[in-house]
Design an enzyme around this catalytic site. Structure first.
Site, PDB file in Angstrom:
ATOM      1  N   ASP A  61      29.920  16.827  42.167  1.00 44.23           N
ATOM      2  CA  ASP A  61      30.009  17.767  41.288  1.00 44.23           C
ATOM      3  C   ASP A  61      28.896  18.735  41.116  1.00 44.23           C
ATOM      4  OD1 ASP A  61      32.082  15.791  39.620  1.00 44.23           O
ATOM      5  OD2 ASP A  61      32.771  17.690  40.086  1.00 44.23           O
ATOM      6  N   ARG A 252      31.177  23.542  34.309  1.00 45.48           N
ATOM      7  CA  ARG A 252      30.470  24.265  35.499  1.00 45.48           C
ATOM      8  C   ARG A 252      29.958  25.725  35.195  1.00 45.48           C
ATOM      9  NH1 ARG A 252      32.008  21.486  39.703  1.00 45.48           N
ATOM     10  NH2 ARG A 252      31.301  23.157  40.965  1.00 45.48           N
ATOM     11  N   TYR A 260      38.789  16.045  35.109  1.00 49.85           N
ATOM     12  CA  TYR A 260      39.062  14.779  36.166  1.00 49.85           C
ATOM     13  C   TYR A 260      40.414  13.988  35.244  1.00 49.85           C
ATOM     14  CZ  TYR A 260      35.331  14.881  39.441  1.00 49.85           C
ATOM     15  OH  TYR A 260      34.536  15.319  40.220  1.00 49.85           O
ATOM     16  N   PRO A 339      33.920  10.279  42.961  1.00 53.04           N
ATOM     17  CA  PRO A 339      33.373  11.664  42.526  1.00 53.04           C
ATOM     18  C   PRO A 339      32.549  11.512  41.143  1.00 53.04           C
ATOM     19  CG  PRO A 339      35.446  11.867  43.543  1.00 53.04           C
ATOM     20  CD  PRO A 339      35.038  10.464  43.275  1.00 53.04           C
TER      21      PRO A 339
END
Lengths: 614, 614
Positions: A61, A252, A260, A339
């Protein structure tokens, strides 16, 4: 031959297969160093903003604190920091007594105490790759695409394998879209080959390298959305433990967030293969699961789904990272993990940051070819440690929360402690390379906080000539040179000045490492800087011996800037006693290579003699 | 017509004549705002690195602290800071008892206490212009060249002059290098024209505007060299007073320095005109004069002379800065002064930074055309003050040093004090615009350190949503919007929260300035931000009234970042009492327009009513 036109046969020093994060980091570092390098990729276009996250399981990420430092060392951090989101704060939610969830606490996202940028940067992979592609372009290297390798052979001749100037690797390339009138086949004879071709690495399989480790039982969905939500921590890295399952928010760039979402149902697995099957779920269904976990807060998507996926965590490390130090693998080709650890892209880029300068030194004839063994030695241990950590963290994160009824669940304290321990590790700041030819643990007591094998600790010093403050990391760029930092002590003290003068003379003598391994132009191999414990008002840069001021910018002082805003206390922070001083050797990748006393130049000579070619 | 082909006749909103610092600052600001603008220049190429300093007398060496802030407000400071030299330290030399000179002291170059970047940036003019040209290009505007204006007429119709949509200025342009088959003449009908065409401004002369002031007796030579010197302060801004005359060092990018050298001989003047005559001197001779002043230190040039000139200081201000607020002049066209004041480029760029948003608001129909009168009002006073300061400083700098034998000379203390007072002024930080339609001094006591008429004081706050620290200046970009900063007090306190809720409702009511002057899209005209005195751990951005969080990024807190590295103490620094709070209106150019109490929205309404169009 698949083409009637004869294939070309070419030579190159380094051939890189795969233009993901590991590949472009390596290609850029080599391009900046002026190495003869080519890089190919099977995709016809780089990861684009329209497909921001065409990522295989295990990709990441965000950019971790150490990786920001590494990008800065190549002059690339500025753009990353400008374009990306900075994830500063973490929030933790747990079941509330009244049903639903409530915030238990907020905390810094990054716990590494001396990170220069104590946060993660989130930005889509296409934008991160673009930073490297633009830099490569400025140095005359572009990714050639779409091209795939079809065969790879390594010479069996010991002589060839030992000779850094030989081209022992033969790779056949197939152009998927060859120019008219040109063969679709090329035979490349390379000195070195890097397989940076992802989790399903063709290079790794061709070399017959196995992946050790296992798949977990944890199944996660991922959706990227512009949230329509009254949740107050939508811009934090938020870990939600609810009775409905666990969720994590990664904010982001712009207004996007990534969610998630833990899936309890195993019906998203293909019963035949045990692999996740995207056709068995929809992003709407993933969001519906998240909605339940976020209650009593609302969680919707304003404009549908930017991207989504489904994955099952695999935790594996390649059994080897190279074949005869002539063909290497890096990045997802050697390790896959959760991740949520936010490590994929970081581990990948740091793999090749570690490798690139070693290749450069060998190709220039500066270092013995054996130095390349340290790549696997250093990076495989890191990958293994990472996966050990990841196992613990994934278990905690996927576990049920502890409640009155479930005393075996995960408590907030337990989770927070793991989050922080894990954070120190995943930030990259805690990476510690073990002793090897290039990492010589000696005289550590002279600079206890500059740990040999760890990255140079950032700290602001001022330049004697103009009192401009500089972070020490910014005078240690990734320019392939070893940096010789001479902590002279109090240069205005006559005894210390005499000691510095004696050292300058000794270091500049013909027998010293500086000239022995300087290959006729020692300033190209070694950058010598001095750092004095003295005040900017009192010191003239011209006070230093000429050898320590080959340029006026090379004389630093441990003092504040003119407004006492930054700087000062560097000797103390590093644990260096001004009465003793120290020589600190920093590797081209920014890691402390060794430490020696001011009267112990022979130990510095010995350090370089272990791997450098005269 | 000089061409047989018929000239084109065109229309434009703003025509800028001259692409020096004043012209490109204006063109870029207007281009970023989406204004219909053209810019022409008589030179066929911009100032290039090869001709780094093709500067007329009065142009400058460096970018001052306030100008860096202004560049930052357009997103342009990052590149300037990366490419330029940062001049942090000043050094002062005076006659030594043993002959020659010795250092009396070192001090910060910039004395402005709250400068965000407390130093000057030195970089050649071509590189600075390139920053603007690249930004303009990204917004679709390029300099048209080589073109000169040959006539300019302003309509005499009062109706036309009052109508912001009229095109009352007719300018005839001559293309010096017209494309084949095209007339070399164009008639441009412009709403507004800016003459940014330098010290010998054609626009100024055409308008018949006189320059008030005089020429001094001080003659200076200037040389740019890569020094070959043992002088320890070659990288500082160094003022040398010697018995041989005065010198000043301005370190530049790379290893270059600029030397200003006082000339005692008047034989470099043309006896007929009294003007300097470059043919009467050589750079070698200038260096020889400097060599004498620097003794006992050596001062030579490694690679000859990068550039050199000779000048006599003129200190003049234009009697007017505009004709009917339809044709303006800016930059060197309105003021010339000593280069050592380091002001030419700064005053020029700040002139048009002041003008551009006003033109934009008038063209959009947001502001009454009378707002344009504030350009001359604000900038002419600044130019006059600058010249008053320059006279004092030039006299001191050019004066003989005080010695035992010369008790009338300039003492170091006297010079240092002037240097520091002058520095506060030339830094641009101390610029104070007097009350006018757009600068309403009221309720100053609510925020005593945010002086109405001065630029917004930088300070770091954190965003409530993600705890990311931001300098307040970075949330006040030069995006043509007025910023409404609501210092809410302690938003977690119920009384303060109720007060904020009431204000939000009042501000969002149809009769409030926000909607009256919002032209149907108030968020385009006004940017509303709130700053709460409360801790990041306690506040949710969702706690604020919706009107104060039109985007999650609009909610700020007066608190440190998560590592207590920056931020906190903002209310105290600004002198704002959290119990009272305040509304602070910041103009689009970053200057404080007015202040009002939280229950005094009528005063904010009145402020905007004075110049905005409903």
């Amino acid at each position: 031959m698949s083409s009637p036109i004869a294939p070309r046969e070419t030579e190159v020093d380094v051939l890189i297969i795969g233009a993901g994060p590991a590949g472009v980091m390596c290609a850029n570092a080599l391009a900046m160093a002026g190495v003869n390098v080519r890089i190919i990729d099977q995709r016809s276009a780089p990861s684009s903003p329209a497909q921001p996250l065409k990522v295989a399981a295990g990709q990441a990420d965000g950019i971790q604190p150490r990786t920001i430092e590494v990008l800065q060392s190549y002059g690339l951090a500025e753009r990353l920091l400008r374009e990306g989101n900075q994830m500063q704060m973490a929030a933790f939610y747990n079941p509330s007594p009244s049903g639903g969830i409530e915030r238990t606490s907020r905390a810094p996202d990054v716990t590494a105490p001396n990170a220069r940028w104590p946060f993660e940067v989130t930005l889509h992979q296409g934008a991160i790759e673009a930073i490297f592609l633009d830099s490569m372009k400025a140095h005359g290297v572009a990714v050639e695409r779409p091209i795939i390798p079809t065969s790879l052979e390594l010479s069996k001749s010991e002589d060839e394998l030992r000779d850094p100037n030989a081209h022992p690797v033969k790779v056949t390339l197939k152009y998927l879209d060859p120019p008219a009138g040109q063969s679709d086949t090329e035979i490349v004879n390379a000195k070195f080959v890097l397989g940076a071709d992802g989790a399903h690495s063709w290079v790794r399989k061709t070399l017959g390298i196995t992946m050790d480790g296992e798949q977990t039982d944890y199944i996660w969905g991922v959706i990227d959305i512009d949230p329509d939500s009254d949740f107050p921590d939508v811009r934090c890295k938020t870990a939600v433990h609810s009775h409905n399952g666990s969720c994590m928010i990664i904010p982001r760039e712009g207004d996007l967030i990534r969610l998630y979402i833990q899936l309890a149902d195993r019906d998203v697995l293909d019963p035949a293969t045990g692999r996740v099957d995207k056709s068995r779920v929809t992003p709407e269904k993933l969001l519906a699961v998240a909605k339940e976990s976020f209650k009593p807060f609302s969680m919707g998507a304003k404009d549908g789904f930017e991207w989504w996926t489904l994955y099952i965590i695999g935790q594996r490390v390649a059994s080897r990272f190279s074949l005869n130090e002539r063909v290497f693998i890096a990045g997802d080709a050697c390790h896959t993990h959760s991740p949520k650890a936010g490590q994929g892209m970081n581990a990948s880029m740091n793999d090749t940051h570690n490798l690139a300068w070693k290749l450069t030194h060998v190709l220039r004839g500066w270092a013995d070819i054996s130095v390349l063994k340290t790549y696997e030695f250093e990076r495989r241990k890191y990958a293994q440690d990472l996966i050990d950590f990841d196992k613990k963290f994934s278990k905690l994160f996927s576990g049920k929360p502890r409640t009155e009824d479930n005393q075996d669940g995960v408590s907030h304290e337990e989770f927070l402690e793991a989050f922080q321990t894990f954070g120190l590790f995943t930030s990259g700041i805690g990476v510690h390379y073990q002793p090897s030819a290039i990492t010589h643990a000696q005289h550590q007591a002279l600079a206890p906080a500059l740990v040999i094998g760890e990255r140079m600790v950032p700290h602001v010093f001022v330049r004697a000539a103009d009192a401009r403050p500089y972070d020490i990391q910014d005078v240690l760029p990734a320019d392939t040179r070893f940096k010789i930092l001479v902590f002279t002590g109090v240069i205005t003290d006559a005894v210390h000045a005499a000691r510095a003068a004696a050292l300058a003379e000794e270091m500049n003598a013909p027998g010293s490492f500086y000239h022995r391994f300087g290959h006729g132009d020692p300033a190209r191999v070694f950058d010598v800087l001095s750092i004095s414990a003295a005040k900017k008002e009192d010191v003239n840069y011209t006070d230093l011996p000429k050898f320590f001021r080959q340029h006026w910018s090379k004389v630093l002082l441990d003092d504040t800037d003119l407004y006492a805003r930054v700087g000062g206390g560097g000797y103390e922070r590093y644990g260096i006693d001004a009465a003793k001083g120290a020589i600190v050797v920093v590797r081209p990748d920014g890691y402390v290579g060794t430490v020696a006393p001011l009267d112990g130049l022979r130990d510095v000579d010995a350090y370089f003699s272990a791997f450098m070619a005269a």
